[in-house]
Design an enzyme around this catalytic site. Structure first.
Site, PDB file in Angstrom:
ATOM      1  N   GLN A 188       0.968  -1.222   0.112  1.00  0.00           N
ATOM      2  CA  GLN A 188       0.127  -0.063  -0.002  1.00  0.00           C
ATOM      3  C   GLN A 188       1.023   1.291   0.048  1.00  0.00           C
ATOM      4  OE1 GLN A 188      -3.223  -0.428  -0.392  1.00  0.00           O
ATOM      5  NE2 GLN A 188      -3.691  -2.372   0.230  1.00  0.00           N
TER       6      GLN A 188
ATOM      7  N   TYR B  93      -5.941 -12.395  -1.476  1.00  0.00           N
ATOM      8  CA  TYR B  93      -5.180 -11.257  -1.914  1.00  0.00           C
ATOM      9  C   TYR B  93      -4.415 -10.689  -1.075  1.00  0.00           C
ATOM     10  CZ  TYR B  93      -9.481 -11.694  -5.258  1.00  0.00           C
ATOM     11  OH  TYR B  93     -10.464 -12.427  -5.914  1.00  0.00           O
TER      12      TYR B  93
ATOM     13  N   GLU C  76      -2.372 -15.694  -1.857  1.00  0.00           N
ATOM     14  CA  GLU C  76      -1.893 -14.654  -2.795  1.00  0.00           C
ATOM     15  C   GLU C  76      -1.273 -15.378  -4.076  1.00  0.00           C
ATOM     16  OE1 GLU C  76      -1.234 -11.031  -3.129  1.00  0.00           O
ATOM     17  OE2 GLU C  76      -0.166 -11.866  -4.871  1.00  0.00           O
TER      18      GLU C  76
ATOM     19  N   ASP D 241      -9.109  -8.229  -0.685  1.00  0.00           N
ATOM     20  CA  ASP D 241      -8.327  -6.836  -1.351  1.00  0.00           C
ATOM     21  C   ASP D 241      -7.813  -7.097  -2.420  1.00  0.00           C
ATOM     22  OD1 ASP D 241      -7.352  -4.263  -1.450  1.00  0.00           O
ATOM     23  OD2 ASP D 241      -5.602  -4.473   0.137  1.00  0.00           O
TER      24      ASP D 241
ATOM     25  N   CYS E 291      -9.493  -0.814  -4.104  1.00  0.00           N
ATOM     26  CA  CYS E 291      -9.125   0.252  -4.710  1.00  0.00           C
ATOM     27  C   CYS E 291      -9.852   0.768  -5.875  1.00  0.00           C
ATOM     28  CB  CYS E 291      -7.523   0.222  -5.256  1.00  0.00           C
ATOM     29  SG  CYS E 291      -7.185  -1.106  -6.066  1.00  0.00           S
TER      30      CYS E 291
END
Ligand SMILES: C[S@@+](CC[C@H](N)C(=O)[O-])C[C@H]1O[C@@H](n2cnc3c(N)ncnc32)[C@H](O)[C@@H]1O
Length: 558
Positions: free
Chosen positions: A357, A391, A412, A486, A513
């Site tokens: 991030q 994720y 992931e 995410d 996002c």
């Protein structure tokens, strides 16, 4: 009023060949709606993206080691952003709207790409546009109350409510693009941009807007996106006010002339893409980068210029990409080097080019809110004990939540990030987190048991391997399990959502996002027995159109 960001990629042109350059510089699409191919997943009518563009994006992501593509690289983000406009009044292009026509319009709202939307009345029968004066007086914000045919025009650098003179520079099948010539009635929220390049550089869209209004716009956009996906106001709580980063930049030096100081060197501009263009704009100083990045930027620009001068006889190429990542004040430019960032007392180590991030001033708040959403009692009033972080990247949310859960498991697709997540668990002495390298939907049926050390061992100061516990994810107690998701900007895949639905955890904590795809996935969850408990946008990328948003869903129907 900006919050400095701590990593970004710049493009530059230089004589030497670079494998990065092709991907960065060739692909751009400002308005994905003009694409021909419909996305396979169920986007709405106006939300089409060429699969070719998606492939290009995937290529770019691979080249950048799936690292965070900072907002500055709008040419990358734009590949698959969804343009959410209501097309009810659209029809074939008016015959008389011409390249370079000048119109007077009132801006109704902003797209999620940051462009103002004006609807220009056109004549009922012949599709010809009304005279500009008439257009200005008849333009309305109440789209439902009129049968008047309207033509949509997109305009940069405007604020809803402003009346402006614009010049059409491109016509599409269902809308036109225009340049802003003059703001006739400025909004009271209009300010002078701090950056002298704000109107040219494609990195920022909102520097001309007071920061409070930027956040209000983002809150409203999230609300509208959720409504656009059929989620009625009474089906979800009011979208909370967009949160600001916890610290403000002290880096407020006004540098209006920065864009004009470019001298003529062999290397050409080093910076970001211009708005609505493939050209690069030279950016000697970026107001939304950290002070450390700006210092390093000056140095690296000089180095690149020297290299260019020394190599001036080489065949010119299309360009290259520079990475600058500020980790705790140290700027790393080698994407394979490891850097450390501390979030809420935990150290995260990751390769500089990998995803992490971007805004350290917002991260503690984001993790805190994920933790408090995840740890709230279950819909049955029981404690949540098991957490699945889908994720998960290098483990930010799983590790950040680990002390509140019996066990956490992250999944992931990027094997390198999984190695980092495991390393970060070890680095922070966290023993109840496991990480799996696979596509997210694989977690629910995984035949590899999750392995962790139980809390009882922590009190004894650690355990040997005999004390490790194991459990298959499919055997987690669903009433006490929270799934954190995410995903990348494209949102969750249909396969993932189907698996999630079948798994039926008590809670889903969804960080996104791209609220457009989040709203789409929210409508799926609401249609499958979940209730939206809260929607919280974050201003993770101030001065840009980008919105980070946390939505929390509780299972209310079994
Ligand atoms: C927005 S990032 C979030 C990372 C992490 N939650 C964080 O905050 O640092 C999205 C992550 O999803 C990963 N990803 C993309 N597609 C995936 C998939 N199909 N399955 C699992 N992970 C995926 C990317 O590699 C990236 O690390």
């Amino acid at each position: 009023m900006t919050s400095p960001s701590h990593s970004f990629f710049l493009s530059f042109r230089r004589p030497a060949v670079s494998s990065f350059a092709v991907a960065w510089t060739r692909s751009t699409s400002r308005h994905p709606t003009k694409s021909r191919t419909r996305r396979p997943f169920a986007f709405r009518a106006s939300s089409t993206v060429a699969s070719e563009e998606i492939q290009k994006f995937q290529k770019v992501q691979a080249l950048s080691l799936s690292g965070e593509i900072f907002a500055k690289n709008s040419h990358v983000f734009l590949f698959y952003n969804i343009l959410m406009i209501k097309t009810r009044h659209l029809m074939t292009p008016p015959t008389t709207i011409q390249y370079h026509d000048v119109l007077t319009v009132t801006v109704e709202s902003l797209t999620n790409l940051g462009f103002g939307i004006a609807r220009v009345p056109i004549k009922e029968n012949d599709n010809t546009i009304l005279q500009p004066e008439a257009a200005a007086t008849t333009s309305t914000t109440d789209e439902d109350s009129t049968e008047q045919k309207k033509w949509v025009v997109f305009i940069p650098n405007v604020i809803p409510g402003e009346t402006c003179r614009i010049r059409i520079y491109r016509n599409h099948a269902t809308y036109s693009d225009a340049d802003l010539i003059q703001v006739l009635t400025p909004s009271e929220d209009r300010i002078e941009p701090k950056c002298g390049l704000a109107n040219v550089c494609g990195g920022c869209q909102y520097q001309h807007v007071k920061i409070e209004r930027q956040r209000a716009i983002k809150t409203q956009q999230v609300q509208e996106l959720f409504e656009d996906w059929g989620l009625k106001r009474d089906e979800f709580p009011k979208v909370l006010e967009t949160l600001e980063p916890s610290l403000r930049s002290t880096n407020q030096k006004k540098d209006k002339d920065s864009g004009n100081s470019l001298k003529s060197y062999e290397i050409g501009p080093i910076g970001f893409k211009e708005k609505a263009s493939r050209r690069l704009v030279d950016v000697p100083y970026c107001h939304i980068a950290t002070p450390a990045i700006n210092t390093a930027l000056e140095q690296i620009r000089n180095e690149k210029r020297m290299e260019a001068i020394e190599e001036r006889l080489k065949k010119p190429s299309k360009g290259a990409t520079l990475l600058l990542r500020d980790a705790e004040g140290v700027v790393e430019t080698n994407h394979t080097e490891y850097v450390d960032t501390i979030v809420n007392g935990l150290t995260f180590r990751f390769q500089a080019g990998n995803f992490f991030q971007n805004n350290p001033y917002m991260l503690p708040k984001m993790v805190d809110l994920v933790v408090s959403a995840a740890t709230a009692p279950s819909p049955k009033g029981e404690p949540m004990t098991h957490l699945i972080d889908c994720y998960c990247g290098s483990g930010l949310f799983a590790l950040g939540s680990s002390s509140f859960f019996d066990v956490c498991v992250g999944i992931e697709v990027n094997a390198k990030a999984v190695e980092e997540a495991k390393g970060n668990a070890a680095l922070n002495g966290i023993e109840n987190c496991d990480f799996v390298s696979a596509s997210a939907e694989a977690i629910f049926q995984s035949q590899d048991p999750v392995s962790w050390v139980g809390r009882e061992c922590w009190w004894r100061g650690g355990c040997d391997d005999n004390n490790r516990k194991t459990l298959l994810v499919k055997d987690f107690p669903r009433d006490n399990t929270v799934v954190v998701v995410d995903p990348p900007r494209k949102g969750c895949s249909p396969e993932f959502l189907e698996q999630l639905d079948q798994y039926r955890p008590a809670r889903v904590v969804y960080m996104s996002c791209d609220p457009a795809t989040q709203a789409r996935d929210a409508s799926f969850l609401v249609g499958h027995g979940y209730k939206i408990m809260s929607v919280q946008p974050f201003d993770l990328f101030p001065q840009t159109r980008h919105i980070e948003c946390l939505a929390v869903f509780d299972r209310v129907i079994n």
